[in-house]
Design a protein around this motif. Structure first.
Motif, mmCIF file in Angstrom:
data_model
loop_
_atom_site.group_PDB
_atom_site.id
_atom_site.type_symbol
_atom_site.label_atom_id
_atom_site.label_comp_id
_atom_site.label_asym_id
_atom_site.label_seq_id
_atom_site.Cartn_x
_atom_site.Cartn_y
_atom_site.Cartn_z
ATOM 1 N N MET A 1 0.828 -1.201 0.000
ATOM 2 C CA MET A 1 0.000 0.000 0.000
ATOM 3 C C MET A 1 0.863 1.252 0.000
ATOM 4 S SD MET A 1 -3.066 -1.105 -0.151
ATOM 5 C CE MET A 1 -3.991 0.357 0.297
ATOM 6 N N HIS A 2 1.934 1.195 0.786
ATOM 7 C CA HIS A 2 2.830 2.343 0.820
ATOM 8 C C HIS A 2 3.496 2.550 -0.528
ATOM 9 C CE1 HIS A 2 5.916 5.150 2.167
ATOM 10 N NE2 HIS A 2 6.829 4.339 1.645
ATOM 11 N N CYS A 3 3.839 1.435 -1.193
ATOM 12 C CA CYS A 3 4.479 1.520 -2.500
ATOM 13 C C CYS A 3 3.533 2.149 -3.519
ATOM 14 C CB CYS A 3 4.931 0.136 -2.945
ATOM 15 S SG CYS A 3 5.676 0.073 -4.572
ATOM 16 N N ASP A 4 2.247 1.739 -3.535
ATOM 17 C CA ASP A 4 1.287 2.308 -4.474
ATOM 18 C C ASP A 4 1.097 3.803 -4.216
ATOM 19 O OD1 ASP A 4 0.992 -0.168 -5.575
ATOM 20 O OD2 ASP A 4 -0.793 -0.683 -4.409
ATOM 21 N N GLY A 5 1.046 4.190 -2.942
ATOM 22 C CA GLY A 5 0.913 5.615 -2.648
ATOM 23 C C GLY A 5 2.110 6.408 -3.108
ATOM 24 N N ALA A 6 3.304 5.861 -2.931
ATOM 25 C CA ALA A 6 4.514 6.546 -3.387
ATOM 26 C C ALA A 6 4.515 6.683 -4.896
ATOM 27 C CB ALA A 6 5.753 5.796 -2.906
ATOM 28 N N ILE A 7 4.092 5.638 -5.601
ATOM 29 C CA ILE A 7 4.060 5.692 -7.068
ATOM 30 C C ILE A 7 3.047 6.721 -7.544
ATOM 31 C CG2 ILE A 7 3.437 4.360 -9.115
ATOM 32 C CD1 ILE A 7 4.716 1.948 -7.860
ATOM 33 N N ARG A 8 1.905 6.817 -6.862
ATOM 34 C CA ARG A 8 0.904 7.824 -7.256
ATOM 35 C C ARG A 8 1.453 9.240 -7.083
ATOM 36 N NH1 ARG A 8 -2.834 4.150 -4.888
ATOM 37 N NH2 ARG A 8 -2.645 5.218 -2.888
ATOM 38 N N LYS A 48 10.899 1.032 1.371
ATOM 39 C CA LYS A 48 11.292 2.012 2.389
ATOM 40 C C LYS A 48 10.052 2.674 2.954
ATOM 41 C CE LYS A 48 15.784 3.300 0.387
ATOM 42 N NZ LYS A 48 16.582 4.438 -0.134
ATOM 43 N N ASP A 49 10.092 2.962 4.245
ATOM 44 C CA ASP A 49 9.007 3.717 4.859
ATOM 45 C C ASP A 49 9.096 5.205 4.507
ATOM 46 O OD1 ASP A 49 8.028 1.424 5.998
ATOM 47 O OD2 ASP A 49 9.193 1.660 7.834
ATOM 48 N N VAL A 50 10.321 5.704 4.432
ATOM 49 C CA VAL A 50 10.553 7.109 4.086
ATOM 50 C C VAL A 50 11.501 7.135 2.895
ATOM 51 C CG1 VAL A 50 11.390 9.343 4.866
ATOM 52 C CG2 VAL A 50 10.241 7.812 6.491
ATOM 53 N N LEU A 51 11.067 7.737 1.795
ATOM 54 C CA LEU A 51 11.873 7.784 0.589
ATOM 55 C C LEU A 51 12.858 8.947 0.648
ATOM 56 C CD1 LEU A 51 9.143 7.110 -2.143
ATOM 57 C CD2 LEU A 51 10.575 5.474 -0.930
ATOM 58 N N ASP A 52 14.038 8.711 0.105
ATOM 59 C CA ASP A 52 15.016 9.782 -0.020
ATOM 60 C C ASP A 52 14.622 10.683 -1.177
ATOM 61 O OD1 ASP A 52 16.408 8.690 2.051
ATOM 62 O OD2 ASP A 52 17.735 7.506 0.770
ATOM 63 N N ARG A 53 14.649 11.974 -0.916
ATOM 64 C CA ARG A 53 14.240 12.918 -1.957
ATOM 65 C C ARG A 53 15.189 12.863 -3.151
ATOM 66 N NH1 ARG A 53 9.934 14.651 -4.307
ATOM 67 N NH2 ARG A 53 10.363 16.483 -5.578
ATOM 68 N N SER A 54 16.450 12.626 -2.897
ATOM 69 C CA SER A 54 17.414 12.545 -3.998
ATOM 70 C C SER A 54 17.110 11.355 -4.906
ATOM 71 C CB SER A 54 18.836 12.437 -3.446
ATOM 72 O OG SER A 54 18.964 11.278 -2.628
ATOM 73 N N ASP A 55 16.728 10.203 -4.304
ATOM 74 C CA ASP A 55 16.368 9.036 -5.123
ATOM 75 C C ASP A 55 15.130 9.324 -5.959
ATOM 76 O OD1 ASP A 55 18.474 7.654 -4.011
ATOM 77 O OD2 ASP A 55 17.251 6.704 -2.453
ATOM 78 N N VAL A 56 14.143 9.980 -5.366
ATOM 79 C CA VAL A 56 12.920 10.298 -6.104
ATOM 80 C C VAL A 56 13.210 11.247 -7.258
ATOM 81 C CG1 VAL A 56 10.628 11.344 -5.938
ATOM 82 C CG2 VAL A 56 11.463 9.879 -4.088
ATOM 83 N N GLN A 57 14.042 12.256 -7.025
ATOM 84 C CA GLN A 57 14.377 13.201 -8.090
ATOM 85 C C GLN A 57 15.133 12.522 -9.218
ATOM 86 O OE1 GLN A 57 16.448 16.329 -6.039
ATOM 87 N NE2 GLN A 57 14.568 17.421 -5.488
ATOM 88 N N ASN A 58 16.058 11.645 -8.892
ATOM 89 C CA ASN A 58 16.785 10.920 -9.939
ATOM 90 C C ASN A 58 15.834 10.039 -10.748
ATOM 91 O OD1 ASN A 58 19.241 12.032 -9.119
ATOM 92 N ND2 ASN A 58 19.673 10.345 -7.718
ATOM 93 N N PHE A 59 14.891 9.415 -10.059
ATOM 94 C CA PHE A 59 13.920 8.565 -10.750
ATOM 95 C C PHE A 59 13.032 9.395 -11.671
ATOM 96 C CE2 PHE A 59 9.769 6.360 -10.804
ATOM 97 C CZ PHE A 59 10.176 5.180 -11.393
ATOM 98 N N ILE A 60 12.562 10.528 -11.194
ATOM 99 C CA ILE A 60 11.708 11.397 -12.024
ATOM 100 C C ILE A 60 12.492 11.912 -13.227
ATOM 101 C CG2 ILE A 60 10.485 13.602 -12.052
ATOM 102 C CD1 ILE A 60 9.730 13.081 -9.133
ATOM 103 N N LYS A 61 13.736 12.288 -13.013
ATOM 104 C CA LYS A 61 14.555 12.788 -14.120
ATOM 105 C C LYS A 61 14.742 11.717 -15.186
ATOM 106 C CE LYS A 61 17.965 15.287 -12.841
ATOM 107 N NZ LYS A 61 19.278 15.714 -12.299
#
Length: 626
Positions: A1-8, A48-61
């Protein structure tokens, strides 16, 4: 559930970024793409319970960069997979949805019919009767009620089950009863019209569905065959090119590796483009073959429905033959049965039309790729021509994978009567070259031997590939999963999504052991007499000579020279004697001794005779000094 919310949440950010850059992307396709990428734990957006912002930005890029050019072979393959999954696998629901949409369009006319509760004037009766005729004709899909011939035929058929004088009884019924009666009227009128058409007395505006379905099946099969031929021409060309470029050789550690033999003018970028394009065409080929199987199923089902329809008409003719009046309980069930059979035929036409639509849209995707044949032709040596899969299998027909030093069970293909019916992993592509070449789909040859391990069966394109796979099958399987993480278009093509989900939170699937240094024989030549000769007489090359000297020097430290002279001596002369002092030695033996300590003794006072709950402990142990 946490993964789906993060992906959304990530999906919303990507959509905003794409809108800012003017990139058009479908929201559902983006969700499909992100879920495939999220199976790779190296992005750090899952587990992960708390995502690293740097990982999210790299993924979005990364995702935005991939979406900027949507005409690459990888993106085209992913789009085909998304479109086919959403349409082909949901075809039965689409048939029901088509029926539901038709009834929704007629909902307004239906409401006008069931809302009327009484009829007083002749015009109202005529209008109500006309509305029912229109509703039945449109709901059955048998003609256009605006045509006079169709309208008159439906009105006559309706009059045989609902007289104009009975309309007042119909409108006076409860609301739900009227809805059920309308559905029953539709089936009865449909059955009556079909029976009249078979008798040659009606059928105005009714299509000959059996004839139309047969013609559509022939045309669709021909189109699919032509599409498959064009696809296989491309596939054979690219497969032959990659087979020549991706050679196999043995390295200094006696392991098989891929050696790229690039002709002049061909770069690794061209080879990678051919590999990605081959994946797209293989995916298109798989979908076309699935559609051909589905068309065969529709043809078989339609033939069965035709047979059932003919039997139903024969039974109905037998019931009404030479009879003027027939009870409704005998003839109405036959009409309803005819209507249901005809609805099944209509469903087959809807399925057939949907398959034609899917086929045309898949061709639009593959036309965007427009793979140039010149790139693959440059990789094929002069004098060679593209080989088909059958010709490629015949080249290695007389070879076998040895069982020696193979950690997987090599099954003899002669044990199976039909090798094509066996289920091979990776759709029968070479299980070793697919990850060693980073995605080259080279067909495997079951005749070489079938490697069975971990309840899976693998085939290979060469004996060397089978030997290399047999050294460590588990590692090869994990390497393929690692490749699918980097190339998400392979996940659904190779049908390995379930395995990626199982290892979704494992970052390192393969742990490479450290390589031991190799030993080489070398020779060194020194300069002749680099230093002038220097002879040291005290030099001993033998270590035992040095030890012997050391023992001698050690013994001299314990030696003493003495002399004695008498008081009166005759013929005095010098005398020497050497003695060695005696050594004093002592030994200490063990002494037995003992000790005695007082025995502990205590007395608890107050256990009985007291009203309170207090006790005292008195120490009665004798002191040690006594």
């Amino acid at each position: 559930m946490h993964c789906d919310g993060a992906i959304r949440n990530i999906e919303k950010e990507i959509l905003r970024e794409c809108a800012y850059k003017g990139i058009q992307v479908h929201e559902n396709f983006l969700n499909y793409y992100l879920k495939l990428l999220s199976l790779d734990p190296t992005w750090g957006i899952t587990g992960k319970d708390v995502l690293d912002r740097s990982d999210v930005q790299n993924f979005i890029k990364y995702v935005v960069h991939q979406l900027e050019n949507q005409n690459t072979p990888s993106m085209i393959t992913l789009k085909m997979q998304f479109y086919f999954t959403c349409n082909f696998q949901m075809k039965q629901k689409m048939v029901k949805r088509n029926r539901t949409e038709l009834l929704m369009r007629l909902r307004g006319l239906e409401q006008e019919i069931i809302d009327v509760k009484y009829l007083t004037e002749e015009d109202e009766i005529n209008l109500m009767y006309k509305k029912i005729v229109y509703y039945i004709t449109l709901a059955s899909g048998l003609g256009n009620p605006t045509f006079d011939a169709v309208f008159k035929e439906v009105r006559v058929a309706l009059g045989s089950i609902l007289d104009r004088n009975e309309l007042n009884d119909f409108v006076a019924q409860p609301r739900f009863t009227k809805i059920d009666n309308l559905a029953e009227f539709t089936k009865l009128v449909t059955g009556i019209r079909l029976f009249n058409k078979d008798c040659g007395k009606g059928g105005e505006g009714m299509e000959d569905l059996p004839k139309l379905i047969n013609e559509a099946l022939i045309a669709t099969n021909a189109e699919l065959q032509n599409t498959l031929i064009s696809i296989m021409d491309k596939v054979n060309l690219m497969t032959t090119a990659l087979d020549f470029v991706c050679g196999t050789e043995m390295d200094e550690r006696h392991n098989y590796v891929i050696a790229y033999r690039l002709p002049k003018g061909v770069t690794m970028a061209d080879v990678n483009y051919v590999k990605d394009s081959l994946i797209a065409y293989r995916q298109h080929e798989l979908y076309v073959r699935k559609m051909m199987d589905e068309i065969d199923r529709i043809e078989s089902t339609s033939a069965q429905i035709f047979t059932i329809l003919q039997r139903a008409l024969i039974d109905l003719h037998r019931v009404v033959k030479h009879r003027i009046a027939i009870p409704v309980n005998q003839v109405f069930p036959h009409f309803i049965k005819l209507s249901d059979i005809w609805c099944n035929l209509q469903d087959q036409t809807i399925l057939l039309a949907k398959h034609n639509q899917i086929m045309m849209n898949l061709q639009k995707y593959i036309k965007v790729l427009s793979f140039p044949d010149s790139i693959a032709e440059m990789m094929i040596p002069p004098g060679e021509s593209p080989m088909t899969d059958t010709e490629r299998l015949q080249k290695t027909a007389d070879q076998k994978i040895p069982q020696e030093d193979n950690h997987s069970m090599v099954l003899d293909p002669l044990l199976y009567t039909d090798l094509n019916k066996l289920k091979y992993e990776y759709l029968g592509f070479c299980a070793w070259k697919i990850f060693m070449t980073e995605g080259a789909l080279l067909p495997g040859n079951p005749g070489l031997g079938i490697a069975k391990t971990m309840n899976m069966q693998f085939v290979f394109s060469s004996v060397e590939a089978g030997i290399a796979f047999g050294k460590c099958p588990e590692k090869c399987v994990m390497e393929t999963i690692k490749l699918a993480r980097r190339k998400p278009e392979l996940i659904n093509l190779l049908a390995i999504k379930d395995r990626l989900i199982l290892v979704q939170n494992i970052r390192d699937l393969v742990h490479e052991p450290p390589l031991l240094p190799l030993t080489d024989e070398v020779e060194v030549q020194t300069e002749m007499h680099p230093v002038e000769s220097n002879i040291d007489r005290n030099y001993f090359w033998n270590v035992w000579d040095l030890r012997r000297k050391a023992i001698e020097y050690a013994n001299l430290t314990h030696c003493q020279t003495v002399s004695c002279q008498t008081k009166k001596s005759y013929y005095r002369f010098n005398s020497k004697i050497q003695t060695c002092d005696p050594r004093d030695k002592g030994a200490q033996t063990k002494r037995d001794n003992y000790t005695n300590v007082p025995k502990p003794s205590t007395y608890i006072f107050g256990l009985r005779g007291r009203k309170d709950d207090k006790q005292f402990i008195v120490d009665l142990t004798r002191p040690v000094e006594e």
